[in-house]
Scaffold this motif. Structure first.
Motif, PDB file in Angstrom:
ATOM      1  N   THR A   9       0.843  -1.195   0.000  1.00 38.69           N
ATOM      2  CA  THR A   9       0.000   0.000   0.000  1.00 38.69           C
ATOM      3  C   THR A   9       0.883   1.252   0.000  1.00 38.69           C
ATOM      4  OG1 THR A   9      -1.526   1.303   1.371  1.00 38.69           O
ATOM      5  CG2 THR A   9      -0.253  -0.344   2.496  1.00 38.69           C
ATOM      6  N   LEU A  10       0.348   2.332  -0.521  1.00 40.47           N
ATOM      7  CA  LEU A  10       1.073   3.606  -0.498  1.00 40.47           C
ATOM      8  C   LEU A  10       0.304   4.538   0.432  1.00 40.47           C
ATOM      9  CD1 LEU A  10       2.629   5.441  -3.514  1.00 40.47           C
ATOM     10  CD2 LEU A  10       1.206   6.724  -1.924  1.00 40.47           C
ATOM     11  N   LYS A 157      -8.336  -0.446   7.748  1.00 39.76           N
ATOM     12  CA  LYS A 157      -8.436  -0.851   6.332  1.00 39.76           C
ATOM     13  C   LYS A 157      -7.412  -1.934   6.010  1.00 39.76           C
ATOM     14  CE  LYS A 157     -10.776   0.222   3.491  1.00 39.76           C
ATOM     15  NZ  LYS A 157     -11.987  -0.534   3.042  1.00 39.76           N
ATOM     16  N   VAL A 158      -6.187  -1.786   6.512  1.00 34.11           N
ATOM     17  CA  VAL A 158      -5.144  -2.781   6.220  1.00 34.11           C
ATOM     18  C   VAL A 158      -5.536  -4.142   6.788  1.00 34.11           C
ATOM     19  CG1 VAL A 158      -2.746  -3.437   6.758  1.00 34.11           C
ATOM     20  CG2 VAL A 158      -3.257  -1.124   5.957  1.00 34.11           C
ATOM     21  N   ARG A 159      -6.065  -4.142   8.000  1.00 36.74           N
ATOM     22  CA  ARG A 159      -6.537  -5.403   8.599  1.00 36.74           C
ATOM     23  C   ARG A 159      -7.616  -6.046   7.730  1.00 36.74           C
ATOM     24  NH1 ARG A 159      -6.950  -7.444  13.361  1.00 36.74           N
ATOM     25  NH2 ARG A 159      -5.454  -7.047  14.998  1.00 36.74           N
ATOM     26  N   GLY A 194       5.354   0.529  13.782  1.00 34.05           N
ATOM     27  CA  GLY A 194       5.253  -0.116  15.092  1.00 34.05           C
ATOM     28  C   GLY A 194       4.297  -1.301  15.069  1.00 34.05           C
ATOM     29  N   LEU A 195       3.778  -1.645  13.886  1.00 29.96           N
ATOM     30  CA  LEU A 195       2.828  -2.753  13.766  1.00 29.96           C
ATOM     31  C   LEU A 195       3.493  -3.888  13.014  1.00 29.96           C
ATOM     32  CD1 LEU A 195      -0.176  -0.573  12.600  1.00 29.96           C
ATOM     33  CD2 LEU A 195       0.095  -1.619  14.861  1.00 29.96           C
ATOM     34  N   ARG A 196       3.407  -5.069  13.577  1.00 27.15           N
ATOM     35  CA  ARG A 196       4.056  -6.212  12.940  1.00 27.15           C
ATOM     36  C   ARG A 196       3.437  -6.515  11.579  1.00 27.15           C
ATOM     37  NH1 ARG A 196       2.772 -10.498  12.043  1.00 27.15           N
ATOM     38  NH2 ARG A 196       0.938 -10.517  13.388  1.00 27.15           N
ATOM     39  N   TYR A 197       2.147  -6.246  11.448  1.00 24.29           N
ATOM     40  CA  TYR A 197       1.465  -6.597  10.203  1.00 24.29           C
ATOM     41  C   TYR A 197       1.491  -5.480   9.148  1.00 24.29           C
ATOM     42  CZ  TYR A 197      -2.438  -3.902  12.173  1.00 24.29           C
ATOM     43  OH  TYR A 197      -3.213  -2.913  12.707  1.00 24.29           O
TER      44      TYR A 197
END
Ligand code: SF4
Ligand SMILES: [Zn+2]
Length: 339
Positions: A9-10, A157-159, A194-197
């Motif tokens: 994603t951008l 949204k990414v989740r 800071g998010l692993r995913y």
């Protein structure tokens, strides 16, 4: 952890750097994102929405890269709604002195033994060291708006795109890659999500072709590149009523975009009309006077000096006049201190 991201994603703030990034992606000069995500606070200037529409029409659609606009609400309406959970914008505040007022001795202290603003006091009696006898102290709202209105909807949204909406746990080998438009002059602010995913990469930092011959593009390199493509009018992305503005920007708003200025002035007044138990009053301008009365005109260096000590406190005059050029991005609000 899988080496391959599930998708790329951008992070599109619609300012100079992220617009450059989108162009470079469309040209195939950096890896192509599957989507671009714009987090909308609901209160961007009209020029930013127009710019975003133009990016969509002229870059995103031809390149087949969808722009997803995500939001958790309208920051302006929420900030003025007493029923809404407190929205903390980085406003300039005046509130009761937290040293003498709780002791019931307005402007003075008796037998004070404490550390106040970095100085030790032992059995001190006299004028209050915090407020110097005024009974009030200056502060700033702790900025929660960037994480709340920009980062939260992007994470959501990414989740969703990964197939693991909250509160599902995301397997350790699943992640997305996020391209963030940090330029070389912003190195101090580069940080991961800071998010692993959601792993951030910073493509501008490894580009060749900077004007000074060094590796990585600066904001000026991005501007030059945009200009060469007919996009020199890329606006600064920041909420209309964001307090992180220099006087020059406030003047430009007042003189060139009167509807936005009227909106910001009305918001500034409305902030102080909200009943508050803590006695704190919020202002959009560093002088802590109503925006339509704030000293935003050009002033002489002598005036700067006296104003700095008299009303503006710790704010450097360059910042007071110019503000920060880049506006507010989700992964580091570029205005003022990092989130
Ligand atoms: S532009 Fe200002 S008010 Fe808007 S989210 Fe960023 S810091 Fe908060
Ligand atoms: Zn005091």
């Amino acid at each position: 952890m899988s080496a391959q991201p599930a998708f790329r994603t951008l992070s599109l703030g619609a300012g100079v750097q992220s617009t450059t990034l989108f162009f470079l992606a469309a040209e195939g000069r950096i890896p192509r994102p599957d989507v671009a995500i714009f987090a909308d606070t609901g209160w961007e200037p009209a020029a930013v929405y127009a710019h975003l529409d133009r990016i969509e029409r002229e870059i995103a659609q031809p390149a087949g890269i969808p722009i997803l606009r995500v939001t958790v609400g309208d920051i302006r309406a929420d900030a003025l709604d007493p029923a809404h959970k407190f929205v903390s914008m980085p406003t300039f505040t005046i509130g009761p002195c937290q040293v003498c007022i709780p002791r019931g001795t307005l402007g003075s202290v008796f037998n004070l033994t404490a550390e106040i603003d970095g100085k030790e006091y032992t059995d001190y009696t006299g004028v209050c060291p915090r407020c110097k006898g005024r009974g009030t102290q200056h502060g700033m709202g702790q900025r929660q708006c960037t994480p709340e209105y920009k980062i939260r909807p992007i994470k959501k949204k990414v989740r969703e795109l990964l197939g693991y909406p909250h509160p599902m746990s995301i397997p350790a080998d699943v992640h997305a890659e996020q391209q963030v438009g940090f330029s070389r002059d912003e190195l101090g602010r580069v940080k991961d999500s800071g998010l692993r995913y959601l792993r951030s990469v910073f493509p501008l930092l490894s580009l060749e072709g900077a004007a000074d011959g060094r590796q990585g593009w600066t904001r000026a390199d991005c501007r030059r590149y945009l200009k060469a493509h007919g996009w020199e009018s890329t606006p600064r992305s920041a909420c209309v009523g964001c307090p992180f503005r220099g006087n020059r920007e406030w003047r430009e708003m007042r003189d060139e975009r009167p509807a936005e200025w009227a909106d910001a002035v009305a918001f500034d007044h409305a902030l102080r009309a909200i009943p508050r138990a803590d006695g704190i009053r919020e202002y959009l301008h560093a002088s802590r006077v109503p925006l339509d009365e704030a000293p935003i005109g050009r002033v002489t260096s002598h005036e700067w000096k006296s104003r700095q000590t008299d009303i503006f406190g710790q704010i450097a005059d360059a910042e007071l006049e110019l503000g920060n050029p880049d506006g507010c991005g989700p992964w580091a609000c570029r205005s003022g201190a990092a989130a």
